[in-house]
Scaffold this active site. Sequence first.
Site, PDB file in Angstrom:
ATOM      1  N   PHE A 169     -19.364   8.755  -1.062  1.00  0.00           N
ATOM      2  CA  PHE A 169     -19.789   8.599  -2.450  1.00  0.00           C
ATOM      3  C   PHE A 169     -18.568   8.766  -3.334  1.00  0.00           C
ATOM      4  CE2 PHE A 169     -21.777   8.748  -6.505  1.00  0.00           C
ATOM      5  CZ  PHE A 169     -22.766   7.795  -6.349  1.00  0.00           C
ATOM      6  N   GLY A 170     -17.721   7.748  -3.279  1.00  0.00           N
ATOM      7  CA  GLY A 170     -16.475   7.777  -4.033  1.00  0.00           C
ATOM      8  C   GLY A 170     -16.415   6.644  -5.018  1.00  0.00           C
ATOM      9  N   ASN A 171     -15.171   6.236  -5.355  1.00  0.00           N
ATOM     10  CA  ASN A 171     -14.929   5.158  -6.320  1.00  0.00           C
ATOM     11  C   ASN A 171     -15.780   3.929  -6.000  1.00  0.00           C
ATOM     12  OD1 ASN A 171     -12.774   6.609  -7.494  1.00  0.00           O
ATOM     13  ND2 ASN A 171     -11.333   5.836  -5.969  1.00  0.00           N
ATOM     14  N   ASP A 230      -7.044   4.305  -4.583  1.00  0.00           N
ATOM     15  CA  ASP A 230      -7.720   4.161  -3.280  1.00  0.00           C
ATOM     16  C   ASP A 230      -8.331   5.544  -3.019  1.00  0.00           C
ATOM     17  OD1 ASP A 230      -7.960   2.258  -0.802  1.00  0.00           O
ATOM     18  OD2 ASP A 230      -7.412   4.157   0.083  1.00  0.00           O
ATOM     19  N   ALA A 232     -18.405   3.594  -3.544  1.00  0.00           N
ATOM     20  CA  ALA A 232     -19.836   3.748  -3.241  1.00  0.00           C
ATOM     21  C   ALA A 232     -20.688   3.799  -4.507  1.00  0.00           C
ATOM     22  CB  ALA A 232     -20.049   4.992  -2.393  1.00  0.00           C
ATOM     23  N   TRP A 233     -20.157   4.419  -5.563  1.00  0.00           N
ATOM     24  CA  TRP A 233     -21.038   4.546  -6.740  1.00  0.00           C
ATOM     25  C   TRP A 233     -21.283   3.193  -7.402  1.00  0.00           C
ATOM     26  CZ3 TRP A 233     -20.227   3.667 -11.997  1.00  0.00           C
ATOM     27  CH2 TRP A 233     -18.923   3.581 -12.439  1.00  0.00           C
ATOM     28  N   LYS A 264       0.866  -1.192   0.000  1.00  0.00           N
ATOM     29  CA  LYS A 264       0.000   0.000   0.000  1.00  0.00           C
ATOM     30  C   LYS A 264       0.893   1.229   0.000  1.00  0.00           C
ATOM     31  CE  LYS A 264      -4.368   1.166   0.133  1.00  0.00           C
ATOM     32  NZ  LYS A 264      -5.529   0.472  -0.457  1.00  0.00           N
TER      33      LYS A 264
HETATM   34  P1  NDP Z   1     -12.863   7.864  -2.596  1.00  0.00           P
HETATM   35  O1  NDP Z   1     -11.896   8.917  -2.209  1.00  0.00           O
HETATM   36  O2  NDP Z   1     -13.234   7.711  -4.020  1.00  0.00           O
HETATM   37  O3  NDP Z   1     -14.197   8.053  -1.773  1.00  0.00           O
HETATM   38  C1  NDP Z   1     -14.224   8.133  -0.381  1.00  0.00           C
HETATM   39  C2  NDP Z   1     -15.597   8.670  -0.010  1.00  0.00           C
HETATM   40  O4  NDP Z   1     -15.720   8.674   1.402  1.00  0.00           O
HETATM   41  C3  NDP Z   1     -15.814  10.101  -0.477  1.00  0.00           C
HETATM   42  O5  NDP Z   1     -17.163  10.271  -0.790  1.00  0.00           O
HETATM   43  C4  NDP Z   1     -15.416  10.904   0.759  1.00  0.00           C
HETATM   44  O6  NDP Z   1     -16.064  12.157   0.825  1.00  0.00           O
HETATM   45  C5  NDP Z   1     -15.910  10.003   1.868  1.00  0.00           C
HETATM   46  N1  NDP Z   1     -15.123  10.170   3.076  1.00  0.00           N
HETATM   47  C6  NDP Z   1     -13.779  10.192   3.182  1.00  0.00           C
HETATM   48  N2  NDP Z   1     -13.434  10.352   4.476  1.00  0.00           N
HETATM   49  C7  NDP Z   1     -14.590  10.394   5.167  1.00  0.00           C
HETATM   50  C8  NDP Z   1     -14.899  10.525   6.523  1.00  0.00           C
HETATM   51  N3  NDP Z   1     -13.937  10.654   7.447  1.00  0.00           N
HETATM   52  N4  NDP Z   1     -16.210  10.523   6.894  1.00  0.00           N
HETATM   53  C9  NDP Z   1     -17.203  10.394   5.962  1.00  0.00           C
HETATM   54  N5  NDP Z   1     -16.956  10.273   4.649  1.00  0.00           N
HETATM   55  C10 NDP Z   1     -15.666  10.273   4.261  1.00  0.00           C
HETATM   56  O7  NDP Z   1     -12.301   6.482  -2.011  1.00  0.00           O
HETATM   57  P2  NDP Z   1     -12.684   5.010  -2.430  1.00  0.00           P
HETATM   58  O8  NDP Z   1     -14.121   4.943  -2.766  1.00  0.00           O
HETATM   59  O9  NDP Z   1     -11.691   4.529  -3.404  1.00  0.00           O
HETATM   60  O10 NDP Z   1     -12.421   4.217  -1.090  1.00  0.00           O
HETATM   61  C11 NDP Z   1     -13.399   4.082  -0.055  1.00  0.00           C
HETATM   62  C12 NDP Z   1     -13.022   2.933   0.863  1.00  0.00           C
HETATM   63  O11 NDP Z   1     -12.943   1.716   0.093  1.00  0.00           O
HETATM   64  C13 NDP Z   1     -11.653   3.059   1.531  1.00  0.00           C
HETATM   65  O12 NDP Z   1     -11.704   2.439   2.794  1.00  0.00           O
HETATM   66  C14 NDP Z   1     -10.730   2.281   0.604  1.00  0.00           C
HETATM   67  O13 NDP Z   1      -9.567   1.848   1.245  1.00  0.00           O
HETATM   68  C15 NDP Z   1     -11.657   1.121   0.245  1.00  0.00           C
HETATM   69  N6  NDP Z   1     -11.296   0.401  -0.972  1.00  0.00           N
HETATM   70  C16 NDP Z   1     -11.187   1.039  -2.176  1.00  0.00           C
HETATM   71  C17 NDP Z   1     -10.909   0.332  -3.324  1.00  0.00           C
HETATM   72  C18 NDP Z   1     -10.910   0.954  -4.681  1.00  0.00           C
HETATM   73  O14 NDP Z   1     -10.924   0.191  -5.661  1.00  0.00           O
HETATM   74  N7  NDP Z   1     -10.936   2.240  -4.813  1.00  0.00           N
HETATM   75  C19 NDP Z   1     -10.615  -1.117  -3.275  1.00  0.00           C
HETATM   76  C20 NDP Z   1     -10.819  -1.713  -1.973  1.00  0.00           C
HETATM   77  C21 NDP Z   1     -11.127  -0.948  -0.884  1.00  0.00           C
HETATM   78  P3  NDP Z   1     -15.315  13.452   0.264  1.00  0.00           P
HETATM   79  O15 NDP Z   1     -14.941  13.104  -1.153  1.00  0.00           O
HETATM   80  O16 NDP Z   1     -16.349  14.499   0.372  1.00  0.00           O
HETATM   81  O17 NDP Z   1     -14.116  13.623   1.142  1.00  0.00           O
END
Ligand code: NDP
Length: 445
Positions: A236-238, A164, A240-241, A124
């Site tokens: 709502f990131g990578n 990530d 969640a959508w 990582k």
């Molecule tokens: P993103 O940055 O795309 O999305 C993260 C989301 O969570 C954003 O909507 C962000 O809001 C919100 N967020 C971040 N910090 C907080 C917080 N403290 N409280 C509430 N909301 C928060 O990240 P990913 O979707 O890529 O990753 C999300 C999770 O999934 C992580 O734990 C990551 O390690 C895990 N993961 C991701 C993978 C991937 O393929 N991307 C693979 C496996 C696991 P805002 O943008 O407004 O800050």
Amino acid sequence: MKLENIMNSLEQKHPGEAEYLQAVREVLETIEEVVNENPQFETAGIIERIVEPDRILTFKVPWIDDQGKVQVNLGYRVQFNNALGPYKGGLRFHPSVNLSILKFLGFEQIFKNSLTTLPMGGGKGGSDFNPKGKSDNEIMRFCQAFMLELWKLIGPETDVPAGDIGVGGKEIGYLYGMYKKLARENTGVLTGKGIEWGGSLIRPEATGFGGTYFTDEMLQMKEDSFEGKTVAISGFGNVAWGVALKVSELGGKVVTISGPDGYIYDEAGVTGEKIDYLLELRATNQDIVEPYAQEFPGAVFVPGKRPWEVKCDIAMPCATQNELNGEDAQKLIDNGVQVVSEVSNMGCTPEAVILFHKNKIPFGPGKAVNAGGVAVSGLEMSQNAMKFSWSKEEVDEKLKVIMNLIHEACIQHGTEEDGYINYVKGANIAGFLKVANAMMDQGVI
Ligand code: NDP
């Protein structure tokens, strides 16, 4: 063998690395039995070796912002364990990034990658750089400066980073461009690449899709499905959508999304054009939660709170570590939650997990639920190596098969006497055994 002694010594060696110690403790607590059944692991120091990374690179990343001012961030790559294949794991760009967080993520990644059945080790990396509010040029300059150090350590057969938190397709593009220039090669060194230049179809959605397939398997164990279910998700990131999209396809309704400032409750469901709208906002690095409530009047913004107070059938944390605590778990249980499936890494605190287990609520841990992301990254590596690409349907089918195999492994190693499936135990044991046996085969290195 007393794993508690190893834990105590680790706590003394790494005081203050709370997330890392939390992740190690969770794994050690669940594998003690199989470790004791295999005394050769003790002689070979497997546990002492597996809990420490092979190496850590820390570097400074100076870059110039749009005002011409030099900014300095910290960069890291933690190469944890390569018994099963090249180090593999994402890069996180977020102001909260520190070594403890990256070590916890790298440690989890070893077992997750093992569960996928693909040949990938665990690693990582990331930086305390915050892409939020930065211009595209600033993001590009930062990514280039970051890669200027990282490229020496990575390669398609040694270490293959991905995205990530804070690292999506755009960042991967800038990172890849710089790697290619420095290494003078076009290889599969990063995954999550653009479709036209070596990426895999389905990779952007893979973590969310895979997590939803896994949750569907959990529901099937109760002879149930997503049909008609209310689902609370966070972030709502990578990730969640993809969950929102697949849950609605399978007949469920996602009623919450969240950001660090609060959550949205949308009784009508986060579907179709609403997902497209959110993706547009994300593409321009904007806040999404408040604008969503303004755009869709039926939706309510609840500031300063987390979505777990909403009545739902299924809860799927998708944002970040420790985002669902004991109090949140109790609320979910009181409101009749049927399944909790952690899509974020270590999204639930130990207190929350204990409560789910005590109340016999099926609980899927991140390393199993979200393994679909890295699995499709593994499939991207295969396609790059073959210089060939599979169709969307082919990748999706392989993803489904892998999620099914992970679920089967959890059942095999996690089913308790009363029939309750302890997915945490199942995932940890299945993931661990493969890595431990590979380390035994490869000698003391
Ligand atoms: P993103 O940055 O795309 O999305 C993260 C989301 O969570 C954003 O909507 C962000 O809001 C919100 N967020 C971040 N910090 C907080 C917080 N403290 N409280 C509430 N909301 C928060 O990240 P990913 O979707 O890529 O990753 C999300 C999770 O999934 C992580 O734990 C990551 O390690 C895990 N993961 C991701 C993978 C991937 O393929 N991307 C693979 C496996 C696991 P805002 O943008 O407004 O800050």
